[in-house]
Design a protein around this motif. Sequence first.
Motif, mmCIF file in Angstrom:
data_model
loop_
_atom_site.group_PDB
_atom_site.id
_atom_site.type_symbol
_atom_site.label_atom_id
_atom_site.label_comp_id
_atom_site.label_asym_id
_atom_site.label_seq_id
_atom_site.Cartn_x
_atom_site.Cartn_y
_atom_site.Cartn_z
ATOM 1 N N LEU A 117 0.811 -1.218 0.000
ATOM 2 C CA LEU A 117 0.000 0.000 0.000
ATOM 3 C C LEU A 117 0.844 1.269 0.000
ATOM 4 C CD1 LEU A 117 -2.888 1.142 0.182
ATOM 5 C CD2 LEU A 117 -2.651 1.079 2.642
ATOM 6 N N LYS A 118 1.852 1.328 0.856
ATOM 7 C CA LYS A 118 2.709 2.517 0.932
ATOM 8 C C LYS A 118 3.426 2.750 -0.398
ATOM 9 C CE LYS A 118 6.439 4.525 3.641
ATOM 10 N NZ LYS A 118 7.394 4.328 4.724
ATOM 11 N N ASN A 119 3.914 1.669 -0.992
ATOM 12 C CA ASN A 119 4.602 1.760 -2.281
ATOM 13 C C ASN A 119 3.645 2.202 -3.388
ATOM 14 O OD1 ASN A 119 6.737 1.479 -4.128
ATOM 15 N ND2 ASN A 119 6.097 -0.593 -4.616
ATOM 16 N N VAL A 120 2.426 1.686 -3.362
ATOM 17 C CA VAL A 120 1.428 2.052 -4.379
ATOM 18 C C VAL A 120 1.131 3.548 -4.306
ATOM 19 C CG1 VAL A 120 -1.005 1.796 -5.022
ATOM 20 C CG2 VAL A 120 0.373 -0.227 -4.529
ATOM 21 N N ILE A 121 0.957 4.063 -3.114
ATOM 22 C CA ILE A 121 0.640 5.488 -2.956
ATOM 23 C C ILE A 121 1.853 6.352 -3.300
ATOM 24 C CG2 ILE A 121 0.005 7.256 -1.272
ATOM 25 C CD1 ILE A 121 -1.772 5.077 0.032
ATOM 26 N N ALA A 122 3.051 5.910 -2.891
ATOM 27 C CA ALA A 122 4.262 6.696 -3.162
ATOM 28 C C ALA A 122 4.563 6.778 -4.655
ATOM 29 C CB ALA A 122 5.457 6.101 -2.423
ATOM 30 N N THR A 123 4.405 5.667 -5.355
ATOM 31 C CA THR A 123 4.739 5.641 -6.790
ATOM 32 C C THR A 123 3.554 5.988 -7.671
ATOM 33 O OG1 THR A 123 4.245 3.278 -6.963
ATOM 34 C CG2 THR A 123 6.523 3.894 -6.463
ATOM 35 N N LYS A 124 2.353 6.050 -7.058
ATOM 36 C CA LYS A 124 1.125 6.281 -7.813
ATOM 37 C C LYS A 124 0.976 5.251 -8.925
ATOM 38 C CE LYS A 124 0.541 11.096 -6.631
ATOM 39 N NZ LYS A 124 0.139 10.777 -5.320
ATOM 40 N N SER A 125 1.341 4.012 -8.589
ATOM 41 C CA SER A 125 1.236 2.897 -9.520
ATOM 42 C C SER A 125 0.806 1.656 -8.746
ATOM 43 C CB SER A 125 2.582 2.639 -10.192
ATOM 44 O OG SER A 125 2.538 1.422 -10.907
ATOM 45 N N ALA A 126 -0.259 1.028 -9.206
ATOM 46 C CA ALA A 126 -0.751 -0.187 -8.559
ATOM 47 C C ALA A 126 -0.277 -1.439 -9.294
ATOM 48 C CB ALA A 126 -2.269 -0.154 -8.485
ATOM 49 N N ALA A 127 0.856 -1.330 -9.958
ATOM 50 C CA ALA A 127 1.393 -2.470 -10.705
ATOM 51 C C ALA A 127 1.726 -3.644 -9.791
ATOM 52 C CB ALA A 127 2.634 -2.047 -11.486
ATOM 53 N N SER A 128 1.970 -3.392 -8.520
ATOM 54 C CA SER A 128 2.323 -4.459 -7.582
ATOM 55 C C SER A 128 1.095 -5.208 -7.059
ATOM 56 C CB SER A 128 3.129 -3.899 -6.415
ATOM 57 O OG SER A 128 2.369 -2.932 -5.725
ATOM 58 N N ILE A 129 -0.103 -4.753 -7.402
ATOM 59 C CA ILE A 129 -1.329 -5.433 -6.986
ATOM 60 C C ILE A 129 -1.778 -6.345 -8.124
ATOM 61 C CG2 ILE A 129 -3.759 -5.137 -6.353
ATOM 62 C CD1 ILE A 129 -3.004 -2.472 -5.095
ATOM 63 N N MET A 180 -7.808 3.652 -9.174
ATOM 64 C CA MET A 180 -7.299 5.018 -8.988
ATOM 65 C C MET A 180 -5.948 5.222 -9.655
ATOM 66 S SD MET A 180 -8.331 5.713 -4.996
ATOM 67 C CE MET A 180 -7.075 6.958 -4.809
ATOM 68 N N TYR A 181 -5.041 4.265 -9.464
ATOM 69 C CA TYR A 181 -3.664 4.457 -9.916
ATOM 70 C C TYR A 181 -3.310 3.667 -11.163
ATOM 71 C CZ TYR A 181 -2.960 6.646 -5.386
ATOM 72 O OH TYR A 181 -3.048 7.472 -4.299
ATOM 73 N N GLY A 182 -4.052 2.624 -11.464
ATOM 74 C CA GLY A 182 -3.710 1.784 -12.612
ATOM 75 C C GLY A 182 -2.312 1.213 -12.447
ATOM 76 N N ASP A 183 -1.715 0.839 -13.546
ATOM 77 C CA ASP A 183 -0.357 0.303 -13.472
ATOM 78 C C ASP A 183 0.685 1.408 -13.560
ATOM 79 O OD1 ASP A 183 -1.147 -2.269 -13.103
ATOM 80 O OD2 ASP A 183 -1.055 -2.810 -15.211
ATOM 81 N N GLY A 184 0.232 2.644 -13.729
ATOM 82 C CA GLY A 184 1.166 3.772 -13.784
ATOM 83 C C GLY A 184 2.118 3.637 -14.951
ATOM 84 N N GLY A 185 3.013 4.572 -15.050
ATOM 85 C CA GLY A 185 4.042 4.483 -16.079
ATOM 86 C C GLY A 185 5.094 3.480 -15.635
ATOM 87 N N SER A 186 5.350 2.487 -16.442
ATOM 88 C CA SER A 186 6.309 1.461 -16.022
ATOM 89 C C SER A 186 7.706 2.060 -15.859
ATOM 90 C CB SER A 186 6.322 0.307 -17.021
ATOM 91 O OG SER A 186 6.716 0.754 -18.293
ATOM 92 N N ALA A 187 8.044 3.073 -16.641
ATOM 93 C CA ALA A 187 9.350 3.715 -16.500
ATOM 94 C C ALA A 187 9.438 4.425 -15.146
ATOM 95 C CB ALA A 187 9.583 4.706 -17.634
ATOM 96 N N GLU A 188 8.349 5.063 -14.763
ATOM 97 C CA GLU A 188 8.308 5.745 -13.470
ATOM 98 C C GLU A 188 8.425 4.732 -12.331
ATOM 99 O OE1 GLU A 188 4.764 7.846 -11.116
ATOM 100 O OE2 GLU A 188 5.226 8.814 -13.028
#
Length: 94
Positions: free
Chosen positions: A11-23, A71-79
């Motif tokens: 959760l902390k990583n998802v919010i910090a990176t604004k990417s839910a790729a880890s879910i 909310m966050y999707g997978d975000g930019g993979s580069a980011e």
Amino acid sequence: MILFASPLAALKNVIATKSAASIPLPFTIASTINCSLWSVAGLLHMKDFYIYFPSMVGLLCAVVQILLKGMYGDGGSAEYDAMQEMVETHVRAA
């Protein structure tokens, strides 16, 4: 219940990176369906607290994961890769 909440450890990583790729989305969908069915069966048919309570907690966790994914999707993979590299560099330096 730990099984259903384990993806929320990121959760902390998802919010910090604004990417839910880890879910993991397939696991989250399966958990939602599974917990929904067991909650209904435990509450309405069996009337067994030990069935419906953990299932409802699991359902709550799955819904939170789906909301984060929405909310966050997978975000930019580069980011995401850049953030992971920064964390790994910080861990190596410490």
